[in-house]
Each structure stands twice: as structure tokens, then as C-alpha cells.
Design a protein around this motif. Sequence first.
Motif, PDB file in Angstrom:
ATOM      1  N   HIS A  64       0.837  -1.192   0.000  1.00  0.00           N
ATOM      2  CA  HIS A  64       0.000   0.000   0.000  1.00  0.00           C
ATOM      3  C   HIS A  64       0.875   1.248   0.000  1.00  0.00           C
ATOM      4  CE1 HIS A  64       1.043   0.412   4.271  1.00  0.00           C
ATOM      5  NE2 HIS A  64       0.797  -0.876   4.383  1.00  0.00           N
ATOM      6  N   ARG A  65       0.278   2.373  -0.345  1.00  0.00           N
ATOM      7  CA  ARG A  65       1.004   3.643  -0.328  1.00  0.00           C
ATOM      8  C   ARG A  65       1.433   3.971   1.105  1.00  0.00           C
ATOM      9  NH1 ARG A  65      -4.430   4.400  -0.667  1.00  0.00           N
ATOM     10  NH2 ARG A  65      -5.341   5.961   0.756  1.00  0.00           N
ATOM     11  N   SER A  66       2.508   4.730   1.231  1.00  0.00           N
ATOM     12  CA  SER A  66       3.090   5.093   2.538  1.00  0.00           C
ATOM     13  C   SER A  66       3.454   3.863   3.355  1.00  0.00           C
ATOM     14  CB  SER A  66       2.143   6.004   3.325  1.00  0.00           C
ATOM     15  OG  SER A  66       1.965   7.239   2.667  1.00  0.00           O
ATOM     16  N   GLN A  67       3.861   2.818   2.680  1.00  0.00           N
ATOM     17  CA  GLN A  67       4.221   1.572   3.357  1.00  0.00           C
ATOM     18  C   GLN A  67       5.536   1.705   4.122  1.00  0.00           C
ATOM     19  OE1 GLN A  67       3.301  -2.441   1.546  1.00  0.00           O
ATOM     20  NE2 GLN A  67       5.483  -2.379   1.126  1.00  0.00           N
ATOM     21  N   THR A  68       6.453   2.526   3.606  1.00  0.00           N
ATOM     22  CA  THR A  68       7.745   2.745   4.261  1.00  0.00           C
ATOM     23  C   THR A  68       7.865   4.238   4.597  1.00  0.00           C
ATOM     24  OG1 THR A  68       8.743   2.883   2.046  1.00  0.00           O
ATOM     25  CG2 THR A  68       8.911   0.776   3.203  1.00  0.00           C
ATOM     26  N   PRO A  69       7.168   4.692   5.625  1.00  0.00           N
ATOM     27  CA  PRO A  69       7.031   6.130   5.866  1.00  0.00           C
ATOM     28  C   PRO A  69       8.315   6.833   6.258  1.00  0.00           C
ATOM     29  CG  PRO A  69       6.138   4.878   7.708  1.00  0.00           C
ATOM     30  CD  PRO A  69       6.451   3.884   6.628  1.00  0.00           C
ATOM     31  N   ARG A  70       9.283   6.117   6.784  1.00  0.00           N
ATOM     32  CA  ARG A  70      10.483   6.811   7.241  1.00  0.00           C
ATOM     33  C   ARG A  70      11.335   7.306   6.083  1.00  0.00           C
ATOM     34  NH1 ARG A  70      12.445   4.592  13.024  1.00  0.00           N
ATOM     35  NH2 ARG A  70      13.587   6.555  12.846  1.00  0.00           N
ATOM     36  N   TRP A  71      11.221   6.644   4.927  1.00  0.00           N
ATOM     37  CA  TRP A  71      11.883   7.204   3.746  1.00  0.00           C
ATOM     38  C   TRP A  71      11.240   8.542   3.376  1.00  0.00           C
ATOM     39  CZ3 TRP A  71      16.474   6.204   2.499  1.00  0.00           C
ATOM     40  CH2 TRP A  71      17.009   4.910   2.546  1.00  0.00           C
ATOM     41  N   ASN A  72       9.913   8.617   3.461  1.00  0.00           N
ATOM     42  CA  ASN A  72       9.224   9.865   3.128  1.00  0.00           C
ATOM     43  C   ASN A  72       9.636  10.982   4.078  1.00  0.00           C
ATOM     44  OD1 ASN A  72       7.955   8.284   1.233  1.00  0.00           O
ATOM     45  ND2 ASN A  72       6.033   8.131   2.342  1.00  0.00           N
ATOM     46  N   GLU A  73       9.692  10.664   5.372  1.00  0.00           N
ATOM     47  CA  GLU A  73      10.111  11.659   6.364  1.00  0.00           C
ATOM     48  C   GLU A  73      11.551  12.093   6.115  1.00  0.00           C
ATOM     49  OE1 GLU A  73       9.505   9.479   9.906  1.00  0.00           O
ATOM     50  OE2 GLU A  73       7.315   9.700   9.906  1.00  0.00           O
ATOM     51  N   TRP A  74      12.401  11.133   5.834  1.00  0.00           N
ATOM     52  CA  TRP A  74      13.815  11.414   5.580  1.00  0.00           C
ATOM     53  C   TRP A  74      13.968  12.312   4.357  1.00  0.00           C
ATOM     54  CZ3 TRP A  74      17.216  10.148   1.566  1.00  0.00           C
ATOM     55  CH2 TRP A  74      18.582  10.203   1.863  1.00  0.00           C
ATOM     56  N   LEU A  75      13.230  12.029   3.301  1.00  0.00           N
ATOM     57  CA  LEU A  75      13.282  12.867   2.096  1.00  0.00           C
ATOM     58  C   LEU A  75      12.720  14.260   2.366  1.00  0.00           C
ATOM     59  CD1 LEU A  75      12.192  10.125  -0.453  1.00  0.00           C
ATOM     60  CD2 LEU A  75      14.384  11.351  -0.507  1.00  0.00           C
ATOM     61  N   ASN A  76      11.622  14.337   3.112  1.00  0.00           N
ATOM     62  CA  ASN A  76      11.066  15.647   3.483  1.00  0.00           C
ATOM     63  C   ASN A  76      12.099  16.472   4.241  1.00  0.00           C
ATOM     64  OD1 ASN A  76       7.524  14.860   4.123  1.00  0.00           O
ATOM     65  ND2 ASN A  76       8.646  15.178   2.224  1.00  0.00           N
ATOM     66  N   ASP A  77      12.826  15.847   5.155  1.00  0.00           N
ATOM     67  CA  ASP A  77      13.823  16.566   5.935  1.00  0.00           C
ATOM     68  C   ASP A  77      14.912  17.162   5.054  1.00  0.00           C
ATOM     69  OD1 ASP A  77      12.495  15.961   8.267  1.00  0.00           O
ATOM     70  OD2 ASP A  77      13.807  14.280   8.809  1.00  0.00           O
ATOM     71  N   ARG A  78      15.094  16.606   3.862  1.00  0.00           N
ATOM     72  CA  ARG A  78      16.114  17.100   2.935  1.00  0.00           C
ATOM     73  C   ARG A  78      15.524  17.974   1.833  1.00  0.00           C
ATOM     74  NH1 ARG A  78      17.350  13.360   5.864  1.00  0.00           N
ATOM     75  NH2 ARG A  78      19.478  12.919   6.506  1.00  0.00           N
ATOM     76  N   GLY A  79      14.266  18.335   1.990  1.00  0.00           N
ATOM     77  CA  GLY A  79      13.672  19.298   1.079  1.00  0.00           C
ATOM     78  C   GLY A  79      12.943  18.719  -0.109  1.00  0.00           C
ATOM     79  N   TYR A  80      12.742  17.417  -0.144  1.00  0.00           N
ATOM     80  CA  TYR A  80      12.045  16.784  -1.267  1.00  0.00           C
ATOM     81  C   TYR A  80      10.561  16.621  -0.959  1.00  0.00           C
ATOM     82  CZ  TYR A  80      16.733  15.532  -2.835  1.00  0.00           C
ATOM     83  OH  TYR A  80      18.044  15.587  -3.244  1.00  0.00           O
ATOM     84  N   ALA A  81       9.739  16.967  -1.916  1.00  0.00           N
ATOM     85  CA  ALA A  81       8.326  16.594  -1.825  1.00  0.00           C
ATOM     86  C   ALA A  81       8.208  15.136  -2.252  1.00  0.00           C
ATOM     87  CB  ALA A  81       7.488  17.477  -2.733  1.00  0.00           C
ATOM     88  N   VAL A  82       7.355  14.372  -1.574  1.00  0.00           N
ATOM     89  CA  VAL A  82       7.209  12.951  -1.882  1.00  0.00           C
ATOM     90  C   VAL A  82       5.753  12.658  -2.218  1.00  0.00           C
ATOM     91  CG1 VAL A  82       7.499  10.585  -1.044  1.00  0.00           C
ATOM     92  CG2 VAL A  82       9.093  12.382  -0.300  1.00  0.00           C
ATOM     93  N   PHE A  83       5.568  11.944  -3.319  1.00  0.00           N
ATOM     94  CA  PHE A  83       4.245  11.507  -3.748  1.00  0.00           C
ATOM     95  C   PHE A  83       4.261   9.978  -3.728  1.00  0.00           C
ATOM     96  CE2 PHE A  83       5.153  15.646  -5.424  1.00  0.00           C
ATOM     97  CZ  PHE A  83       3.978  16.363  -5.219  1.00  0.00           C
ATOM     98  N   ASP A  84       3.748   9.423  -2.651  1.00  0.00           N
ATOM     99  CA  ASP A  84       3.806   7.984  -2.399  1.00  0.00           C
ATOM    100  C   ASP A  84       2.533   7.363  -2.964  1.00  0.00           C
ATOM    101  OD1 ASP A  84       3.987   5.389  -1.280  1.00  0.00           O
ATOM    102  OD2 ASP A  84       5.144   6.178   0.417  1.00  0.00           O
ATOM    103  N   ILE A  85       2.674   6.605  -4.041  1.00  0.00           N
ATOM    104  CA  ILE A  85       1.511   6.224  -4.846  1.00  0.00           C
ATOM    105  C   ILE A  85       1.096   4.776  -4.622  1.00  0.00           C
ATOM    106  CG2 ILE A  85       2.298   7.861  -6.593  1.00  0.00           C
ATOM    107  CD1 ILE A  85       2.882   5.365  -8.385  1.00  0.00           C
ATOM    108  N   GLU A  86      -0.154   4.509  -4.953  1.00  0.00           N
ATOM    109  CA  GLU A  86      -0.622   3.135  -5.102  1.00  0.00           C
ATOM    110  C   GLU A  86      -0.819   2.862  -6.589  1.00  0.00           C
ATOM    111  OE1 GLU A  86      -5.480   3.598  -4.807  1.00  0.00           O
ATOM    112  OE2 GLU A  86      -4.361   3.043  -3.026  1.00  0.00           O
TER     113      GLU A  86
END
Length: 397
Positions: free
Chosen positions: A176-198
Amino acid sequence: MPVARGIGRWLIVTTLLLLAALEVLLLVLVFVPLPRRPLIAAGSVLATSWCTPVLGAPALLGLLLVRALWRTRAVRSARWAGWVALTTSAVALASALAPYAAAWETARDRGEGLSLAGQFAGLNYSRGPERDRTLVYARVGRHRMKMDVWLPDGGAPRVPRPAVVWVHGGGWESGHRSQTPRWNEWLNDRGYAVFDIEYRLAPRATQLQQIGDVKCAIGWVRRNAARYAVDPARIVLAGTSAGGNLALSAAYTARDNRPRATCGGARGTAVRAVVSFYGPTDMAGMIAGGANRADPRVRAFMGGSLMTASDGFRLGSPTRLVRADVPPTLLLHGSHDRLVPVAQARELNARLTRAGAVHEYVEIPWADHAFDYNWGNWGTQIARPALADFLRVHAGQ
């Protein structure tokens, strides 16, 4: 008194043998290829992800216990149990240290370090999507395809920021989408917008349709870039496992528009770069020689057999799509992957090298499939700076 000594002796023997059995079980989970049934697979991933502490703690306990108890009269009468425990503990301790030593050498060669305390950073897994972040990015028939939008804190930046379209894993039929949320948080912390798709899952969708779904998501992000302060020229596609396969296939077929986006003519699906975490790269190789070749589910998913759907197998196999001008590629794969053989990543790396394509290959020693579900293990500690460097070079952040 003799009865008490007898009870004490057998209590000691039982303790040593139970500890030895535990160490053998852990060694099997870490090193032996096992059937990929859900419970066994989960145990293998957990044991491998925390390999050093999981094997090291009982090994040290066993060695200390043997040393302490060998001095007692009770153990002298049952030394065979002590030797069994000593042997298994020594093997377990060596097996615990080997992955760390190999990972340390890999990290050192890359100019990085490893943190022992970081081993206990927790899990990188969510049981469900982040529904307060969810929106619909496409409709295909009655199916509404959704994504979770993760934005960095601090509001809109002065200049448009890069974005990552993230594709989850799950063997093409789960996840499912947002299955590995810590990558999204880690990328956000570095200034990347993340679009976690299904994407639509098998058996209702074929692999080619799933690749088309990924292209739809890329097209949606490009069309809505201004809304999220995203630079449409700096979109990176990334995925884990089956998602890594879909990401590579979508990125490598963006120019010829095959497979087609399945959401009604989405245009502009090119990406700046692509990242695959332990994704399959050759679909024929994944089933060759096994019972899956005749499995009707595999035939349905691939759109036919190797003979009748050769074009589908080609378009879903990144190793067959290599050109000199494919997007810059980062491949991260564990050398001990028991689900997607590391030979698949090595072959794609070799073909990219021969073609002169811009790419980087990071093979993580002793790591199994889904190693990054443990956010702090040696594999993830190596993968994070590797991904950061790759994104900095190719997405300018």
C-alpha cells in the motif's frame, strides 16, 4: 543431596541445549534459503535485519554461561552439553560479527560510518496509508488510484523543489502507499516533496498496466507541480522490490510511451533519475526453471507465457530496456537477498556499464530482501547516504 545435584545437572544441561537450539534457529533464519511463506519470511527479514544483535546477544550469553558453569561440578559430569553450547555460541558470534565487518568495510570505502546505537532506530513500516495526506490522482474504470502527499515543513520554497514519486513493493499483488514512511520523512527533511503512490494490484491488473499506472502518477505530478512548488524537471522515480521493478520499467520506457499510461492519455512521464531498492530486473529470470512458469497467476499477471507474451516480458524487464540515455539510475541490493537474487541487480549494472549509461550500483553485504524495513541496520545506514549523494548530484538538492 545426590538427587539435588542430579536435578541441578539436568537443569544446567537443559538451559545450555535450549540456548544452543535458539542459536541454531537464528542461524537458519539468517543464512539458509527458506520457503517464502509469510511467517517464515517475516522471521527471516527480522532476524537478518538485526543480524548482529540478534545473533550476538545469545552468543555472548552462551559463552559466558558455559565459562561460568564449566567450573561447577554439575557441568563437569555433562561436559558434552557445554561443548555443544560452546560450539553454537562461537559460530553464532562469528556470524554476528561478519555482517558488521563487511558493512563497515563497504561504508569505509564510500567515506561513511556506521552507528552501533543506530541499529535500534526502529521499524520503517506502516500497516496502512496516511489517509489525511491522501488524494486521487487517476481513475481507471471504477478504480480510483490514490497517492499520499508528503511535503517538507516550512511552506513553499523560494524556488521550486525536487520531488520523488515513491512506488511501494509487495510482489505486485499486495502492499500500500506510505508503506515505508520513514523514507518519506527522511526525504522531506532534505527538502524533497514525496508523492507515495498506489497502483492497481494483481490479479486484477497486469504488470504492464501497473507500469502504466506509475506513468499516470508521474504525469499528474508534472501537471500539478506549481500547486506543490515542485520543479517538473527534477522528478525522481523510486521504488522498493516490485515497486523498484515498476519504477525502472516506467523510467526506461518513458520516451517510447510503452507501456502506455492507463489513465487516459497522460503526457510527460519522463523523470530526472530513477532509484530501485532490490527490484527484479528480468521477469523471465524470476520464473525460469521453477513451478511459477506454469502458474496461471503468473501467466495472467504477465499477459501470457514467455512464448505468447514476449513483448510484455521485455517491457517489464529493465535489463532488456537498457540504452545509453536511460535516466541516471541508482541500484541498491543486498548480497544475501533470498527473494530477488542479487544476480539480477548485477546483470543490470553490467548492462548499464556496457551501454555507457549514467548509474551507480551499491551492493550491501549480507543484506536480505527488504533490509530497509529496519531503519537502523547496517544496510539502511549505507543506503541513506548513498541515496542522498545520488539525489544531490541528479536532482540538485
